[in-house]
Design an enzyme around this catalytic site. Structure first.
Site, short mmCIF file in Angstrom:
data_model
loop_
_atom_site.label_atom_id
_atom_site.label_comp_id
_atom_site.label_asym_id
_atom_site.label_seq_id
_atom_site.Cartn_x
_atom_site.Cartn_y
_atom_site.Cartn_z
N ASP A 1 -7.95 6.04 -2.26
CA ASP A 1 -8.90 6.21 -1.15
C ASP A 1 -8.63 5.21 -0.02
O ASP A 1 -8.13 4.11 -0.26
CB ASP A 1 -10.33 6.03 -1.68
CG ASP A 1 -11.37 6.56 -0.72
OD1 ASP A 1 -11.02 7.36 0.17
OD2 ASP A 1 -12.55 6.17 -0.85
N HIS B 1 -2.52 9.47 5.36
CA HIS B 1 -2.09 10.19 4.15
C HIS B 1 -0.58 10.04 3.96
O HIS B 1 -0.10 9.79 2.86
CB HIS B 1 -2.48 11.68 4.24
CG HIS B 1 -3.94 11.92 4.39
ND1 HIS B 1 -4.87 11.28 3.59
CD2 HIS B 1 -4.65 12.71 5.24
CE1 HIS B 1 -6.09 11.68 3.96
NE2 HIS B 1 -5.98 12.54 4.96
N LEU C 1 6.71 8.38 -18.47
CA LEU C 1 5.36 8.32 -17.89
C LEU C 1 4.91 9.75 -17.57
O LEU C 1 5.70 10.54 -17.06
CB LEU C 1 5.40 7.51 -16.58
CG LEU C 1 4.13 7.52 -15.72
CD1 LEU C 1 3.03 6.68 -16.36
CD2 LEU C 1 4.42 7.00 -14.30
#
Ligand code: IPE
Ligand code: IPE
Ligand code: MG
Length: 240
Positions: free
Chosen positions: A20, A37, A132
Site C-alpha cells: 500500500d 504503481h 518460493l
C-alpha cells in the site's frame, strides 16, 4: 545490518504483504498515481529476492482487491494492464529464481480474459518450482473468498451440522496455502482491508510507514526481526 539478528531456523513460513501507498508516493513527487504503481514493481522484486534469501516458503501479495474496481477507470485499466505486463516481462526471471507463481481471487467478468490466460500460463510455467511460492492476490476479497468456499461446501451436499472449519478451509482459493505467520502492511495504514480474513486469524501483524515503492528487502528483514520478538500463543498459555 543484513540478516544480522535473524534466526534463520524460525523465519516465518508464510509472509503476506499489503502493498500500500503507491498513490501517496507518486503524489508526493507530483506524479500521477499510476507512476506509483509502476515504481512498486522494483519493491516487489526486491522483496521476492529478500524472501528467497531468508528461506521464506510462501509470499502472498495483495495486488488488487475486490473493492479496487471503485477507483477511476483509468487507474483500474492501468492496474489490470500492469499486472499482465509484469507477467509477460518477468515470468521467466521468476521462473529462473525458482519461484512458483500462483493467483488468488475471483475470476469474474471484470477480469479480462487476456489477463487470466497470462495468469494460467505463468502458473503453469512455474508449477514445478519450490524455492518460493509467490501468490498474487488479484480481484481478491477475504469476504468473497469465504462466501465462495461456503458455496462450494453447500454444493457438495454437506449437511449443515457437518460443515466445520476444515470443510471451509478445504475450499478456500488455495487449499494448500498455509496460514500466514506474518502480515506486513506498508504506508502507515493499520487495517486489513479485506485481505485473507480467514487465514490471518492468528498471524502476527507488522505495520510500517514506508510507502510500498520504497519497500526493499531490508524492510522485510526488519519485519521478520519484529516477528521473531513476538510471542505467539494461539489462545493458549506460554509454556517456555
Ligand atoms: C496500493 O497503493 C496499490 C493498490 C491498492 C492497487 P494505493 O494505490 O492504494 O496507494 P495509496 O494508498 O492511495 O497511497
Ligand atoms: C489494499 O489497499 C488493497 C491492495 C493493496 C491491493 P487499499 O488502498 O485498497 O485499502 P484501503 O482503501 O486503504 O483500505
Ligand atoms: Mg491504498
Amino acid at each position: 545490518m543484513g540478516l544480522d539478528g535473524i534466526d534463520l531456523d524460525t523465519v516465518p513460513r508464510h509472509v503476506a504483504c499489503v502493498m500500500d501507498g503507491n498513490g501517496r508516493w507518486a503524489q508526493r513527487r507530483g506524479l500521477p498515481r499510476t507512476d506509483g504503481h509502476a515504481a512498486g514493481e522494483e519493491a516487489l522484486f526486491d522483496t521476492v529476492k529478500g524472501a528467497l534469501e531468508l528461506g521464506i516458503e510462501w509470499l502472498t501479495v495483495y495486488a488488487f482487491s475486490t473493492e479496487n474496481w471503485k477507483r477511476p477507470v483509468d487507474e483500474v485499466r492501468y492496474l489490470v494492464g500492469f499486472n499482465e505486463s509484469i507477467l509477460v516481462r518477468r515470468c521467466d526471471e521468476l521462473d529462473d529464481l525458482g519461484v512458483r507463481i500462483r493467483f488468488s481471487g475471483r475470476r469474474d467478468w471484470r477480469v479480462p480474459k487476456r489477463l487470466t490466460r497470462r495468469m494460467d500460463a505463468s502458473a503453469d510455467q512455474t508449477r514445478r518450482n519450490r524455492a518460493l511460492t509467490l501468490t498474487i492476490a488479484f480481484n481478491y476479497g477475504g469476504r468473497a473468498e469465504i462466501v465462495d468456499a461456503v458455496r462450494a461446501v453447500v454444493a457438495e451436499g454437506v449437511r449443515p451440522d457437518k460443515i466445520d472449519e476444515k470443510a471451509i478451509r478445504r475450499h478456500l482459493y488455495d487449499a494448500e496455502m498455509p496460514d500466514p505467520d506474518l502480515m506486513v502492511r506498508t504506508s502507515g495504514e493499520h487495517r486489513i482491508s479485506n485481505f485473507l480474513l480467514w487465514q490471518l486469524a492468528y498471524s502476527e501483524l507488522v505495520f510500517t510507514d514506508v510507502l510500498w515503492p520504497d519497500f526493499r528487502r531490508e524492510h522485510l528483514q526488519d519485519a521478520v526481526r519484529e516477528y521473531q520478538r513476538r510471542e505467539r500463543r494461539f489462545g493458549g498459555v506460554d509454556r517456555r
